[in-house]
Design a protein around this motif. Sequence first.
Motif, PDB file in Angstrom:
ATOM      1  N   PRO A   1       0.835  -1.202   0.000  1.00  0.00           N
ATOM      2  CA  PRO A   1       0.000   0.000   0.000  1.00  0.00           C
ATOM      3  C   PRO A   1       0.870   1.251   0.000  1.00  0.00           C
ATOM      4  CG  PRO A   1      -0.881  -1.597   1.546  1.00  0.00           C
ATOM      5  CD  PRO A   1       0.448  -2.144   1.090  1.00  0.00           C
ATOM      6  N   SER A   2       0.487   2.226  -0.811  1.00  0.00           N
ATOM      7  CA  SER A   2       1.349   3.392  -0.965  1.00  0.00           C
ATOM      8  C   SER A   2       0.534   4.647  -1.242  1.00  0.00           C
ATOM      9  CB  SER A   2       2.348   3.179  -2.113  1.00  0.00           C
ATOM     10  OG  SER A   2       1.664   3.050  -3.352  1.00  0.00           O
ATOM     11  N   VAL A   3       1.150   5.779  -0.922  1.00  0.00           N
ATOM     12  CA  VAL A   3       0.665   7.085  -1.363  1.00  0.00           C
ATOM     13  C   VAL A   3       1.828   7.732  -2.095  1.00  0.00           C
ATOM     14  CG1 VAL A   3      -0.223   9.338  -0.717  1.00  0.00           C
ATOM     15  CG2 VAL A   3      -0.884   7.324   0.615  1.00  0.00           C
ATOM     16  N   THR A   4       1.637   8.010  -3.380  1.00  0.00           N
ATOM     17  CA  THR A   4       2.676   8.644  -4.176  1.00  0.00           C
ATOM     18  C   THR A   4       2.287  10.089  -4.441  1.00  0.00           C
ATOM     19  OG1 THR A   4       3.215   6.557  -5.273  1.00  0.00           O
ATOM     20  CG2 THR A   4       4.016   8.565  -6.309  1.00  0.00           C
ATOM     21  N   VAL A   5       3.182  11.008  -4.082  1.00  0.00           N
ATOM     22  CA  VAL A   5       2.939  12.435  -4.249  1.00  0.00           C
ATOM     23  C   VAL A   5       3.615  12.907  -5.538  1.00  0.00           C
ATOM     24  CG1 VAL A   5       3.260  14.719  -3.253  1.00  0.00           C
ATOM     25  CG2 VAL A   5       2.833  12.757  -1.764  1.00  0.00           C
ATOM     26  N   PHE A   6       2.822  13.507  -6.404  1.00  0.00           N
ATOM     27  CA  PHE A   6       3.339  14.060  -7.656  1.00  0.00           C
ATOM     28  C   PHE A   6       3.338  15.579  -7.549  1.00  0.00           C
ATOM     29  CE2 PHE A   6       2.028   9.859  -8.762  1.00  0.00           C
ATOM     30  CZ  PHE A   6       2.821   9.472  -9.846  1.00  0.00           C
ATOM     31  N   VAL A   7       4.539  16.173  -7.585  1.00  0.00           N
ATOM     32  CA  VAL A   7       4.636  17.628  -7.520  1.00  0.00           C
ATOM     33  C   VAL A   7       5.172  18.228  -8.816  1.00  0.00           C
ATOM     34  CG1 VAL A   7       4.876  17.707  -5.009  1.00  0.00           C
ATOM     35  CG2 VAL A   7       6.920  17.510  -6.441  1.00  0.00           C
ATOM     36  N   ALA A   8       5.790  17.417  -9.677  1.00  0.00           N
ATOM     37  CA  ALA A   8       6.345  17.946 -10.927  1.00  0.00           C
ATOM     38  C   ALA A   8       6.085  17.045 -12.124  1.00  0.00           C
ATOM     39  CB  ALA A   8       7.847  18.167 -10.778  1.00  0.00           C
ATOM     40  N   SER A   9       5.863  15.764 -11.909  1.00  0.00           N
ATOM     41  CA  SER A   9       5.667  14.810 -13.005  1.00  0.00           C
ATOM     42  C   SER A   9       4.184  14.477 -13.144  1.00  0.00           C
ATOM     43  CB  SER A   9       6.493  13.547 -12.761  1.00  0.00           C
ATOM     44  OG  SER A   9       6.281  13.058 -11.440  1.00  0.00           O
ATOM     45  N   ASP A  10       3.853  13.766 -14.210  1.00  0.00           N
ATOM     46  CA  ASP A  10       2.466  13.499 -14.585  1.00  0.00           C
ATOM     47  C   ASP A  10       2.006  12.148 -14.030  1.00  0.00           C
ATOM     48  OD1 ASP A  10       0.010  13.199 -15.760  1.00  0.00           O
ATOM     49  OD2 ASP A  10       0.731  13.227 -17.824  1.00  0.00           O
TER      50      ASP A  10
ATOM     51  N   HIS B   1      -2.952   1.586  -4.044  1.00  0.00           N
ATOM     52  CA  HIS B   1      -2.035   2.693  -4.280  1.00  0.00           C
ATOM     53  C   HIS B   1      -2.814   3.988  -4.502  1.00  0.00           C
ATOM     54  CE1 HIS B   1       0.863  -0.493  -4.727  1.00  0.00           C
ATOM     55  NE2 HIS B   1       0.203  -0.971  -5.770  1.00  0.00           N
ATOM     56  N   ALA B   2      -2.552   4.967  -3.661  1.00  0.00           N
ATOM     57  CA  ALA B   2      -3.176   6.276  -3.820  1.00  0.00           C
ATOM     58  C   ALA B   2      -2.219   7.210  -4.547  1.00  0.00           C
ATOM     59  CB  ALA B   2      -3.536   6.868  -2.459  1.00  0.00           C
ATOM     60  N   VAL B   3      -2.750   7.974  -5.477  1.00  0.00           N
ATOM     61  CA  VAL B   3      -1.982   8.967  -6.205  1.00  0.00           C
ATOM     62  C   VAL B   3      -2.450  10.346  -5.760  1.00  0.00           C
ATOM     63  CG1 VAL B   3      -1.603   9.999  -8.472  1.00  0.00           C
ATOM     64  CG2 VAL B   3      -1.454   7.523  -8.188  1.00  0.00           C
ATOM     65  N   LEU B   4      -1.538  11.162  -5.264  1.00  0.00           N
ATOM     66  CA  LEU B   4      -1.867  12.493  -4.764  1.00  0.00           C
ATOM     67  C   LEU B   4      -1.228  13.520  -5.690  1.00  0.00           C
ATOM     68  CD1 LEU B   4      -3.456  13.599  -2.342  1.00  0.00           C
ATOM     69  CD2 LEU B   4      -1.286  13.787  -1.104  1.00  0.00           C
ATOM     70  N   ASP B   5      -2.048  14.150  -6.506  1.00  0.00           N
ATOM     71  CA  ASP B   5      -1.558  15.132  -7.478  1.00  0.00           C
ATOM     72  C   ASP B   5      -1.446  16.490  -6.791  1.00  0.00           C
ATOM     73  OD1 ASP B   5      -0.937  16.740  -9.594  1.00  0.00           O
ATOM     74  OD2 ASP B   5      -2.521  16.001 -10.918  1.00  0.00           O
TER      75      ASP B   5
ATOM     76  N   ARG C   1       0.220  22.971  -5.808  1.00  0.00           N
ATOM     77  CA  ARG C   1      -0.353  23.199  -4.477  1.00  0.00           C
ATOM     78  C   ARG C   1       0.507  22.511  -3.430  1.00  0.00           C
ATOM     79  NH1 ARG C   1      -3.989  18.902  -2.971  1.00  0.00           N
ATOM     80  NH2 ARG C   1      -4.252  17.347  -4.621  1.00  0.00           N
ATOM     81  N   PRO C   2       0.435  22.941  -2.175  1.00  0.00           N
ATOM     82  CA  PRO C   2       1.323  22.393  -1.146  1.00  0.00           C
ATOM     83  C   PRO C   2       0.960  20.955  -0.770  1.00  0.00           C
ATOM     84  CG  PRO C   2      -0.252  23.921  -0.175  1.00  0.00           C
ATOM     85  CD  PRO C   2      -0.412  24.035  -1.663  1.00  0.00           C
ATOM     86  N   VAL C   3       1.963  20.242  -0.307  1.00  0.00           N
ATOM     87  CA  VAL C   3       1.768  18.887   0.203  1.00  0.00           C
ATOM     88  C   VAL C   3       1.530  18.984   1.700  1.00  0.00           C
ATOM     89  CG1 VAL C   3       2.791  16.603   0.479  1.00  0.00           C
ATOM     90  CG2 VAL C   3       3.307  17.963  -1.557  1.00  0.00           C
ATOM     91  N   THR C   4       0.388  18.512   2.165  1.00  0.00           N
ATOM     92  CA  THR C   4       0.063  18.591   3.590  1.00  0.00           C
ATOM     93  C   THR C   4      -0.035  17.210   4.197  1.00  0.00           C
ATOM     94  OG1 THR C   4      -2.340  18.533   3.299  1.00  0.00           O
ATOM     95  CG2 THR C   4      -1.258  20.694   3.126  1.00  0.00           C
ATOM     96  N   ALA C   5       0.274  17.141   5.482  1.00  0.00           N
ATOM     97  CA  ALA C   5       0.165  15.875   6.197  1.00  0.00           C
ATOM     98  C   ALA C   5      -1.265  15.360   6.198  1.00  0.00           C
ATOM     99  CB  ALA C   5       0.664  16.053   7.631  1.00  0.00           C
ATOM    100  N   GLU C   6      -2.224  16.275   6.298  1.00  0.00           N
ATOM    101  CA  GLU C   6      -3.629  15.865   6.340  1.00  0.00           C
ATOM    102  C   GLU C   6      -4.043  15.204   5.037  1.00  0.00           C
ATOM    103  OE1 GLU C   6      -2.730  18.689   9.400  1.00  0.00           O
ATOM    104  OE2 GLU C   6      -2.433  18.801   7.226  1.00  0.00           O
ATOM    105  N   ALA C   7      -3.591  15.753   3.898  1.00  0.00           N
ATOM    106  CA  ALA C   7      -3.933  15.162   2.602  1.00  0.00           C
ATOM    107  C   ALA C   7      -3.278  13.797   2.440  1.00  0.00           C
ATOM    108  CB  ALA C   7      -3.501  16.087   1.470  1.00  0.00           C
TER     109      ALA C   7
END
Length: 346
Positions: A281-290, A302-306, A310-316
């Motif tokens: 199980p994973s959460v992948t944060v995308f801040v520059a790639s697609d 697997h969760a994808v967090l686009d 916008r800022p990356v927050t612990a709550e998200a």
Amino acid sequence: MLLATAGPWRKIAVLRPGRIGDYLCATPAVRALRRAVPGAELHYVALPLVRDLVERNPCVDRFVAFPGFPYIAEQFFRPRPALRWLGAMQDEEYDLVVQLYGSGVYANPIALLMGGRYCAGFVRSADDQHPLDAAIPLPTDGPEVDRALALVHHLGAAGAGRRYDLELTAADRASAARLLNPLPRPVIGLHSGARDGERAVDVAAFAAAARLLGGSTVLLGGAMGQVADSGPARDELPAGGGLDLAGTLPLGVSAAVIAGLDLLLTTDSGPAHLAYAVGTPSVTVFVASDPARWGPPVPGPHAVLDCRGRPVTAEALAAAAPIRAGTPGPPAPGGGRPRPAAGPAW
């Protein structure tokens, strides 16, 4: 349909000198090629970084280390070793060289100089004239997995699924178990770095998310050669309850450690693709790639967090996590744990 009209196929080389994610995205295409020509010896040409992963691919017979070439920016170039390497490749007398590394502007000359009887690869859509025996324009959209598959389908290989190929060894799992078994559950891995820097995220948000999820132990999953200094990340680990493995493990063991986690919080980087490969199980944060190109290849936990723009927050991060504290379940035989049933792509 080169595979059906030419041949016989005794020895085939696949050229893709990328890093962890690039390699794993190509494994479905390699599997399709293997099934299309089961009697051929299949060599995979890649950066030395991914040797451990290639050697754990049941579809590949031999790993070949790529020495670096001009304009291939993944590795330093030295002329004499590169020329010796080309001579060695020509001595292999490949029946087919398949170039899976981008548009071919820089990689196709290398593939041709490897001296195969046939050469196939991607070209730019404007390249009406090219010296390849089979080629298609590099797709400009869609998942990276499908881009690589498009070429082998053009050659005549049938589809063989989109999952990654990675078979961990018993030694990999034993080494990971020695590290993870003493830790209280759930174990949440953090990987906030990325090789190019643009995809990196402040580790404080990852550590805060782990605390929100109730992780009694936070495991820093390791930079795997991508982040030189884990000091800032180490400072975020809970006192007496964190384990810093950054840059300390062989890649096969790193993959097994990720396989043993309850959750991985990661940037779009090599560890994210390792989690996709082993089903963690994973959460992948995308801040520059697609995320449409580099996200999970198949449905899973697997969760994808686009977070582009916008800022990356612990709550998200915590809200996106496919697990909650206390839910991982008991250890399964062999040191693994039951995985959630495959669900929709996040």
